[in-house]
Design a protein around this motif. Structure first.
Motif, PDB file in Angstrom:
ATOM      1  N   ARG A   1       9.746  -1.493  -1.062  1.00 57.65           N
ATOM      2  CA  ARG A   1       8.968  -0.260  -0.821  1.00 57.65           C
ATOM      3  C   ARG A   1       9.376   0.820  -1.892  1.00 57.65           C
ATOM      4  O   ARG A   1      10.628   0.973  -1.916  1.00 57.65           O
ATOM      5  CB  ARG A   1       8.914   0.196   0.606  1.00 57.65           C
ATOM      6  CG  ARG A   1       8.612  -0.807   1.674  1.00 57.65           C
ATOM      7  CD  ARG A   1       8.777  -0.186   3.099  1.00 57.65           C
ATOM      8  NE  ARG A   1       8.300  -1.205   4.315  1.00 57.65           N
ATOM      9  CZ  ARG A   1       9.198  -1.946   4.576  1.00 57.65           C
ATOM     10  NH1 ARG A   1      10.514  -1.873   4.297  1.00 57.65           N
ATOM     11  NH2 ARG A   1       8.942  -2.766   5.445  1.00 57.65           N
ATOM     12  N   THR A   2       8.597   1.507  -2.373  1.00 58.31           N
ATOM     13  CA  THR A   2       8.809   2.666  -3.236  1.00 58.31           C
ATOM     14  C   THR A   2       8.155   4.011  -2.767  1.00 58.31           C
ATOM     15  O   THR A   2       7.012   3.801  -2.154  1.00 58.31           O
ATOM     16  CB  THR A   2       8.258   2.448  -4.755  1.00 58.31           C
ATOM     17  OG1 THR A   2       7.006   2.173  -4.648  1.00 58.31           O
ATOM     18  CG2 THR A   2       9.064   1.050  -5.163  1.00 58.31           C
ATOM     19  N   ASP A   3       8.865   4.820  -3.097  1.00 56.71           N
ATOM     20  CA  ASP A   3       7.869   6.067  -2.781  1.00 56.71           C
ATOM     21  C   ASP A   3       7.332   6.789  -3.866  1.00 56.71           C
ATOM     22  O   ASP A   3       7.713   7.369  -4.782  1.00 56.71           O
ATOM     23  CB  ASP A   3       9.210   7.240  -2.515  1.00 56.71           C
ATOM     24  CG  ASP A   3       8.480   8.583  -2.132  1.00 56.71           C
ATOM     25  OD1 ASP A   3       7.268   8.800  -1.658  1.00 56.71           O
ATOM     26  OD2 ASP A   3       9.455   9.761  -2.016  1.00 56.71           O
ATOM     27  N   GLY A   4       5.976   6.440  -3.557  1.00 55.93           N
ATOM     28  CA  GLY A   4       5.105   6.801  -4.723  1.00 55.93           C
ATOM     29  C   GLY A   4       4.351   8.184  -4.593  1.00 55.93           C
ATOM     30  O   GLY A   4       3.743   8.491  -5.562  1.00 55.93           O
ATOM     31  N   GLY A   5       4.695   8.786  -3.509  1.00 55.73           N
ATOM     32  CA  GLY A   5       4.200  10.170  -3.374  1.00 55.73           C
ATOM     33  C   GLY A   5       2.795   9.990  -2.628  1.00 55.73           C
ATOM     34  O   GLY A   5       2.264  11.025  -2.456  1.00 55.73           O
ATOM     35  N   GLY A   6       2.330   8.978  -2.518  1.00 61.32           N
ATOM     36  CA  GLY A   6       0.821   8.748  -1.861  1.00 61.32           C
ATOM     37  C   GLY A   6       0.851   8.687  -0.179  1.00 61.32           C
ATOM     38  O   GLY A   6       2.166   8.806   0.349  1.00 61.32           O
ATOM     39  N   THR A   7       0.066   8.483   0.401  1.00 60.48           N
ATOM     40  CA  THR A   7      -0.246   8.426   1.712  1.00 60.48           C
ATOM     41  C   THR A   7       0.178   7.007   2.328  1.00 60.48           C
ATOM     42  O   THR A   7       0.569   6.833   3.384  1.00 60.48           O
ATOM     43  CB  THR A   7      -1.299   8.828   2.212  1.00 60.48           C
ATOM     44  OG1 THR A   7      -2.448   7.892   1.578  1.00 60.48           O
ATOM     45  CG2 THR A   7      -1.865   9.997   1.812  1.00 60.48           C
ATOM     46  N   GLY A   8      -0.070   6.043   1.441  1.00 60.25           N
ATOM     47  CA  GLY A   8       0.400   4.594   1.894  1.00 60.25           C
ATOM     48  C   GLY A   8       1.505   4.154   1.246  1.00 60.25           C
ATOM     49  O   GLY A   8       2.031   4.621   0.440  1.00 60.25           O
ATOM     50  N   ALA A   9       1.964   2.782   1.804  1.00 62.49           N
ATOM     51  CA  ALA A   9       3.104   2.138   1.204  1.00 62.49           C
ATOM     52  C   ALA A   9       2.674   1.704  -0.153  1.00 62.49           C
ATOM     53  O   ALA A   9       1.714   0.987  -0.327  1.00 62.49           O
ATOM     54  CB  ALA A   9       3.645   1.056   2.090  1.00 62.49           C
ATOM     55  N   GLU A  10       3.898   1.739  -0.947  1.00 61.35           N
ATOM     56  CA  GLU A  10       3.455   1.236  -2.369  1.00 61.35           C
ATOM     57  C   GLU A  10       4.892   0.250  -2.649  1.00 61.35           C
ATOM     58  O   GLU A  10       5.938   0.426  -1.959  1.00 61.35           O
ATOM     59  CB  GLU A  10       3.534   2.377  -3.533  1.00 61.35           C
ATOM     60  CG  GLU A  10       2.563   3.332  -3.217  1.00 61.35           C
ATOM     61  CD  GLU A  10       2.397   4.244  -4.477  1.00 61.35           C
ATOM     62  OE1 GLU A  10       2.940   4.134  -5.497  1.00 61.35           O
ATOM     63  OE2 GLU A  10       1.700   5.185  -4.402  1.00 61.35           O
ATOM     64  N   PHE A  11       4.362  -0.969  -3.579  1.00 62.33           N
ATOM     65  CA  PHE A  11       5.613  -1.760  -3.488  1.00 62.33           C
ATOM     66  C   PHE A  11       5.804  -2.284  -4.869  1.00 62.33           C
ATOM     67  O   PHE A  11       4.983  -2.065  -5.773  1.00 62.33           O
ATOM     68  CB  PHE A  11       5.112  -2.970  -2.933  1.00 62.33           C
ATOM     69  CG  PHE A  11       4.952  -3.104  -1.309  1.00 62.33           C
ATOM     70  CD1 PHE A  11       5.958  -3.139  -0.366  1.00 62.33           C
ATOM     71  CD2 PHE A  11       3.586  -2.789  -0.788  1.00 62.33           C
ATOM     72  CE1 PHE A  11       5.684  -2.897   1.151  1.00 62.33           C
ATOM     73  CE2 PHE A  11       3.348  -2.693   0.589  1.00 62.33           C
ATOM     74  CZ  PHE A  11       4.480  -2.512   1.475  1.00 62.33           C
ATOM     75  N   THR A  12       7.007  -2.643  -5.439  1.00 59.94           N
ATOM     76  CA  THR A  12       6.949  -3.131  -6.498  1.00 59.94           C
ATOM     77  C   THR A  12       7.731  -4.460  -6.361  1.00 59.94           C
ATOM     78  O   THR A  12       8.821  -4.650  -5.596  1.00 59.94           O
ATOM     79  CB  THR A  12       7.919  -2.283  -7.630  1.00 59.94           C
ATOM     80  OG1 THR A  12       9.225  -2.127  -7.111  1.00 59.94           O
ATOM     81  CG2 THR A  12       7.502  -0.953  -7.846  1.00 59.94           C
ATOM     82  N   ASP A  13       7.722  -5.483  -7.241  1.00 64.21           N
ATOM     83  CA  ASP A  13       8.215  -6.552  -7.339  1.00 64.21           C
ATOM     84  C   ASP A  13       9.467  -7.015  -8.115  1.00 64.21           C
ATOM     85  O   ASP A  13       9.230  -6.500  -9.339  1.00 64.21           O
ATOM     86  CB  ASP A  13       7.296  -7.763  -7.383  1.00 64.21           C
ATOM     87  CG  ASP A  13       6.368  -8.128  -6.335  1.00 64.21           C
ATOM     88  OD1 ASP A  13       6.398  -7.403  -5.090  1.00 64.21           O
ATOM     89  OD2 ASP A  13       5.303  -8.601  -6.434  1.00 64.21           O
ATOM     90  N   VAL A  14      10.488  -7.655  -7.929  1.00 62.95           N
ATOM     91  CA  VAL A  14      11.544  -7.963  -8.901  1.00 62.95           C
ATOM     92  C   VAL A  14      11.852  -9.550  -8.748  1.00 62.95           C
ATOM     93  O   VAL A  14      12.171  -9.943  -7.665  1.00 62.95           O
ATOM     94  CB  VAL A  14      12.934  -7.048  -8.462  1.00 62.95           C
ATOM     95  CG1 VAL A  14      13.958  -7.512  -9.669  1.00 62.95           C
ATOM     96  CG2 VAL A  14      12.474  -5.729  -8.760  1.00 62.95           C
TER      97      VAL A  14
END
Length: 342
Positions: free
Chosen positions: A27-40
């Motif tokens: 999970r990343t804090d994208g500053g939006g209202t919903g959860a945001e994700f990045t993959d590694v």
């Protein structure tokens, strides 16, 4: 990549998976209202105190707080290459090392300490292809001392991005304060298509030793001396290519041999492999296909000696060379890095 079981995201990795290739979603804090994700995706190199470290194939280390994990799983090694020769990391590491042999070397267990008066990191770095015979921290201290005795900076050459490469060692080097200084790709291809490139190779002069003109064009070292000549001449079967600067209207055999070279190159033939390096073109002679001409001439000579596969090394920020080699059919096999002691 699918992370779900029954429609739910699942974390299916644990600290016991250190050393394995994994794919994680955080999970990343994208500053939006919903959860945001990045993959590694990469090799899990540590999981300590609530923080995961993953080394990507580029050699970059990514640190992930355990509480941010949304999903994760162990994934298989990258699929086998679909073009070019089959090759293991171990085979290529040995072949590339023999093309840049040091003036002085010493064993440290299965590691090899190499020195050549500072000419090229490849001949002035520790090559770790196994167990050094003592704890890594102690081995790195021995490496530092060995290079300090010779008035040289201490480097360790590592590799990432293929089966059997050294992501765990890269992470260990970083934990001991070593810093990645230079990274490059090792690329491989079938040799015959390189020899078949459309090029008028009549203008290319092939010799067993570099002459003064060749050395004057070579930009890697400004004042060639005995260590440079020793390293350049090392290898099972070494060839030097020179395209004279005055190649006439047709680039034919009437070229002026005393003119400054328009282009040069070096090739080391080693069994089935032909390694290409030091391909350089004078700035005023670029965009005339001379790099292709040099490569084709050297490839034809290597084919005559029984080679069938080609390799080369190219730094990742050299876009012009990368585009040229793409067109010749070279594709990345793995990346190598030089770590320098702090």
């Amino acid at each position: 990549m699918e992370f779900t079981i029954g429609g739910r995201l699942e974390v299916r990795i644990t600290p016991a998976d250190v050393g394995k290739r994994v794919s994680v979603r955080r999970r990343t804090d994208g500053g939006g209202t919903g959860a945001e994700f990045t993959d590694v995706v990469g090799v899990l190199t540590s999981w300590n105190n609530g923080v995961l470290s993953i080394t990507r194939k580029s050699g970059e280390s990514v640190h992930i707080v355990e509480s941010s994990l949304a999903a994760g799983k162990v994934v298989p090694a990258a699929p086998a290459r679909r073009r070019g020769p089959a090759a293991s990391f171990g085979e290529l590491a040995s072949v590339t090392a023999r093309a840049w042999q040091p003036v002085e070397s010493e064993a440290l267990g299965d590691w090899r300490l190499r020195a050549a008066g500072g000419f090229t990191r490849r001949a002035n770095s520790a090559l770790p292809l196994g167990d050094p015979g003592l704890p890594v921290g102690e081995a790195l201290g021995r490496v530092r001392d060995w290079y300090e005795e010779r008035g040289l900076p201490a480097y360790v050459q590592t590799a990432t991005g293929a089966e059997g490469t050294q992501e765990l060692l890269c992470a260990e080097l970083e934990r001991h304060g070593w810093r990645r200084e230079v990274s490059a790709e090792v690329r491989i291809a079938a040799l015959a298509p390189v020899g078949d490139l459309e090029a008028d190779v009549r203008a290319v002069r092939l010799t067993r030793e570099p002459d003064a003109a060749w050395l004057a064009r070579y930009q890697r070292f400004s004042t060639p001396g005995p260590p440079v000549l020793r390293v350049l001449g090392s290898g099972p079967s070494v060839w030097f290519a020179t395209v004279p600067g005055d190649t006439g209207d047709t680039g034919g055999p009437d070229a002026d041999p005393d003119a400054p070279p328009a282009a040069i190159g070096r090739c080391v033939v080693d069994g089935r492999w032909a390694g290409f390096m030091a391909v350089e073109v004078a700035p005023e002679q670029r965009r005339r296909g001379l790099a292709t001409t040099v490569m084709a001439a050297l490839a034809r000579r290597a084919l005559d000696e029984g080679a069938s596969a080609a390799w080369l090394q190219v730094e990742e920020d050299n876009e012009g060379a990368r585009a040229l080699y793409d067109g010749m059919g070279f594709a990345a096999h793995h990346r190598y890095h030089h770590y320098r002691s702090a």
